[in-house]
Each structure stands twice: as C-alpha cells, then as structure tokens.
Design a protein around this motif. Structure first.
Motif, short mmCIF file in Angstrom:
data_model
loop_
_atom_site.label_atom_id
_atom_site.label_comp_id
_atom_site.label_asym_id
_atom_site.label_seq_id
_atom_site.Cartn_x
_atom_site.Cartn_y
_atom_site.Cartn_z
N GLN A 1 0.83 -1.21 0.00
CA GLN A 1 0.00 0.00 0.00
C GLN A 1 0.87 1.27 0.00
N ILE A 2 1.97 1.21 0.72
CA ILE A 2 2.92 2.34 0.71
C ILE A 2 3.42 2.55 -0.72
N PHE A 3 3.77 1.44 -1.40
CA PHE A 3 4.30 1.55 -2.77
C PHE A 3 3.24 2.11 -3.73
N ALA A 4 1.98 1.78 -3.50
CA ALA A 4 0.91 2.23 -4.41
C ALA A 4 0.81 3.76 -4.43
N GLU A 5 1.30 4.41 -3.37
CA GLU A 5 1.29 5.88 -3.33
C GLU A 5 2.67 6.42 -2.97
N VAL A 6 3.70 5.74 -3.44
CA VAL A 6 5.05 6.09 -2.99
C VAL A 6 5.49 7.47 -3.50
N SER A 7 4.86 7.94 -4.56
CA SER A 7 5.21 9.27 -5.08
C SER A 7 4.94 10.36 -4.03
N LYS A 8 4.02 10.07 -3.11
CA LYS A 8 3.70 11.06 -2.06
C LYS A 8 4.57 10.86 -0.83
N ALA A 9 5.31 9.75 -0.78
CA ALA A 9 6.01 9.38 0.45
C ALA A 9 7.43 9.93 0.53
N GLY A 10 7.99 10.35 -0.60
CA GLY A 10 9.34 10.91 -0.59
C GLY A 10 10.40 9.89 -0.99
N VAL B 1 11.63 6.89 1.43
CA VAL B 1 10.73 5.73 1.48
C VAL B 1 10.80 4.96 0.17
N ARG B 2 10.78 5.68 -0.93
CA ARG B 2 10.85 5.02 -2.24
C ARG B 2 12.13 4.19 -2.39
N ASN B 3 13.27 4.80 -2.09
CA ASN B 3 14.55 4.12 -2.32
C ASN B 3 14.83 3.03 -1.28
N ASN B 4 14.57 3.31 -0.03
CA ASN B 4 14.87 2.33 1.01
C ASN B 4 13.78 1.28 1.15
N VAL C 1 7.54 -9.08 -18.76
CA VAL C 1 8.92 -8.86 -18.34
C VAL C 1 9.28 -7.39 -18.53
N GLY C 2 10.02 -6.85 -17.58
CA GLY C 2 10.51 -5.48 -17.70
C GLY C 2 11.59 -5.23 -16.68
N SER C 3 12.09 -4.01 -16.64
CA SER C 3 13.09 -3.68 -15.63
C SER C 3 12.77 -2.32 -15.02
N THR C 4 13.33 -2.12 -13.83
CA THR C 4 13.14 -0.85 -13.12
C THR C 4 14.50 -0.31 -12.70
N MET D 1 5.05 0.07 -7.54
CA MET D 1 5.11 1.52 -7.25
C MET D 1 4.33 2.34 -8.28
N ASP D 2 3.66 3.36 -7.78
CA ASP D 2 2.91 4.23 -8.70
C ASP D 2 3.84 4.99 -9.65
N VAL D 3 5.12 5.11 -9.29
CA VAL D 3 6.07 5.82 -10.15
C VAL D 3 6.64 4.94 -11.26
N SER D 4 6.34 3.65 -11.22
CA SER D 4 6.95 2.72 -12.18
C SER D 4 6.16 2.66 -13.48
N PRO D 5 6.86 2.69 -14.61
CA PRO D 5 6.15 2.54 -15.89
C PRO D 5 5.65 1.11 -16.11
N ILE D 6 6.28 0.12 -15.47
CA ILE D 6 5.74 -1.25 -15.54
C ILE D 6 5.00 -1.52 -14.23
N LYS D 7 3.79 -2.07 -14.36
CA LYS D 7 2.98 -2.24 -13.15
C LYS D 7 2.40 -3.64 -13.06
N GLY D 8 2.45 -4.23 -11.87
CA GLY D 8 1.89 -5.55 -11.66
C GLY D 8 2.44 -6.17 -10.39
N THR D 9 2.23 -7.47 -10.24
CA THR D 9 2.67 -8.21 -9.06
C THR D 9 3.97 -8.95 -9.37
N PRO D 10 5.03 -8.70 -8.61
CA PRO D 10 6.31 -9.38 -8.87
C PRO D 10 6.21 -10.90 -8.72
#
Ligand SMILES: [Fe+2]
Length: 241
Positions: free
Chosen positions: A94-103, A106-109, A177-180, A188-197
């Motif tokens: 859930q944090i990742f789904a709105e990580v753009s707002k978290a800073g 949080v995103r990197n760590n 398949v993709g990469s980040t 993450m909401d910031v990711s151009p590829i979206k789904g369940t790992p």
C-alpha cells in the motif's frame, strides 16, 4: 561460527518472514503458509538459506555482504524513514501504491528492502521447476519458455546502471517482463511497468562484482541455475487470486 550465530539469530525471524517455512538444512520446503501481503515493515527477515547455498553461481561472500550489509541497511533506513508516520502500520504494498507522495527515502529504502526480500526468496532451490500452469501462461505470453528466458535475461543485461529485472503479472493477469531503475519495483505508482512481482534479479554491481566483475551477462546466465521455481509458482498462484 559466524554462520551458526546468524542462523540462531534469524530462526526467530521465520515467523515474520512469512513467505516460506525454512528448515535448518536451509531448504525451502513448505509453502503452505505463503502470504505475500505480510512482508514485515518491523523486523528484518531471515535469509532463507546459508550464505553458501547459491554456490558456485553466486559466491558466499557476495551473499553475506549483500544480505547482511546492503539489504539490512535498506531495511534500517526504511524503518527510520517511516518512523512516527502512518506508514509504520501500513502494508508495504500500500505504501508503494502511493510512494510518489512518500518521498525519496521511502521510495529508495522501501524498494531496496522489499526487492531484496523477493530476490532472496526466489533463489535457493536448484532442483525446482516452473509449474505446468506457469509454463502455459509464459508460453502464451512469450511464444516459448526459451523466448521468455531470453527476454528476461536481456532486460537484466541491458538495464542501464543499477536496477532490477522482473517477471511480473500485469493487472489483467498476464505474465510480462521489464526492468526498473534503482530500487523501484512494479508495485510503485512511479513505475512505468505495473503488476505483481513473480521473479526478480538484482543487477546492481554489488550483487555480482566480487565474482563476475564487469561481466553482468555471466551473472545473469548463472542466475537461472539457482531460481527457486517453487516460490515463483506459488507467487503466480497467489497473484491470480
Ligand atoms: Fe542488491
């Protein structure tokens, strides 16, 4: 001795790792308790095997430094970043789904913590195989299993700089398949590829430099020998629900 201490320290962590039940022999042997929603934001999970379990493909020294220093640092920094905020009690997905707002901290760590949990868990059972169901879905999406493997390896080889390659299930339940870059992931909401790992490989240099130096393609090729398909199969089953 150090290895023994590590095991004793971390056996208690099994109850919070929750993805796998682990024996003292280091084998992932029971996935009945799989619950992908419960990657803890409070306790650092155990490595699901001994440091040398991925030899000769990934050397013990790399695994030790990678898990005990790099991964642990991401976890500690993530815990500090969410301390005293509502995120302390929010599921990490859930944090990742709105990580753009978290800073960025949080995103990197948070990404660094979570991605490594997925990575360690999807290695370690050298004799496992993709399930018939997953194989059929992959063949439908990519044409053949070999084509999938080549696509994944290529995504890993060509990710510029540091990052991750993924097999993930798209929101319409298709394997892709993709990469980040950096520590981003498909949740993450910031990711151009979206789904369940479903399956990931770490292509930061710290994942392979001691053994492979600049030869990332050799590390990527070696990775296929240590994939724990039992875990990937289980993730696929869970992600379809
Ligand atoms: Fe890493």
């Amino acid at each position: 001795m150090k290895q023994n201490n590590f095991r004793k320290t971390n056996i208690a962590g099994i109850s919070i790792a929750l993805f796998s039940v682990i024996t003292l022999s280091g084998q992932v042997n029971d996935l009945k308790n799989t619950d992908m929603k419960k990657i803890s934001t409070k306790e650092f999970p155990a490595l699901p095997y001994a440091y040398d379990a991925l030899e000769p493909y990934i050397d013990a020294r790399t695994t030790e430094i990678h898990y005990d220093r790099h991964h642990r640092a991401y976890f500690n920094n993530f815990v500090n970043a969410i301390k005293g905020t509502a995120m302390e009690n929010t599921p990490i997905e859930q944090i990742f789904a709105e990580v753009s707002k978290a800073g960025d901290a949080v995103r990197n760590n948070g990404g660094g913590y979570y991605n490594h949990v997925i990575y360690w868990e999807n290695m370690g059972n050298k004799s496992s195989k993709p399930s018939d169901e997953l194989t059929a879905a992959i063949e439908k999406a990519f044409g053949s299993f070999d084509k999938f493997r080549e696509t994944f390896s290529n995504a890993a080889r060509t990710r510029f700089g540091s990052g991750w390659a993924w097999l993930y299930l798209t929101p319409d339940k298709k394997p892709a398949v993709g990469s980040t870059p950096n520590q981003d992931n498909p949740l993450m909401d910031v990711s151009p590829i979206k789904g369940t790992p479903l399956l990931t490989i770490d292509v930061w240099e710290h994942a392979y430099y001691l053994k492979y130096q600049n030869k990332r393609p050799d590390y990527v090729e070696a990775f296929w020998n240590v994939v724990n398909w039992d875990v990937v199969n289980e993730r696929y089953k869970e992600a379809l629900k």
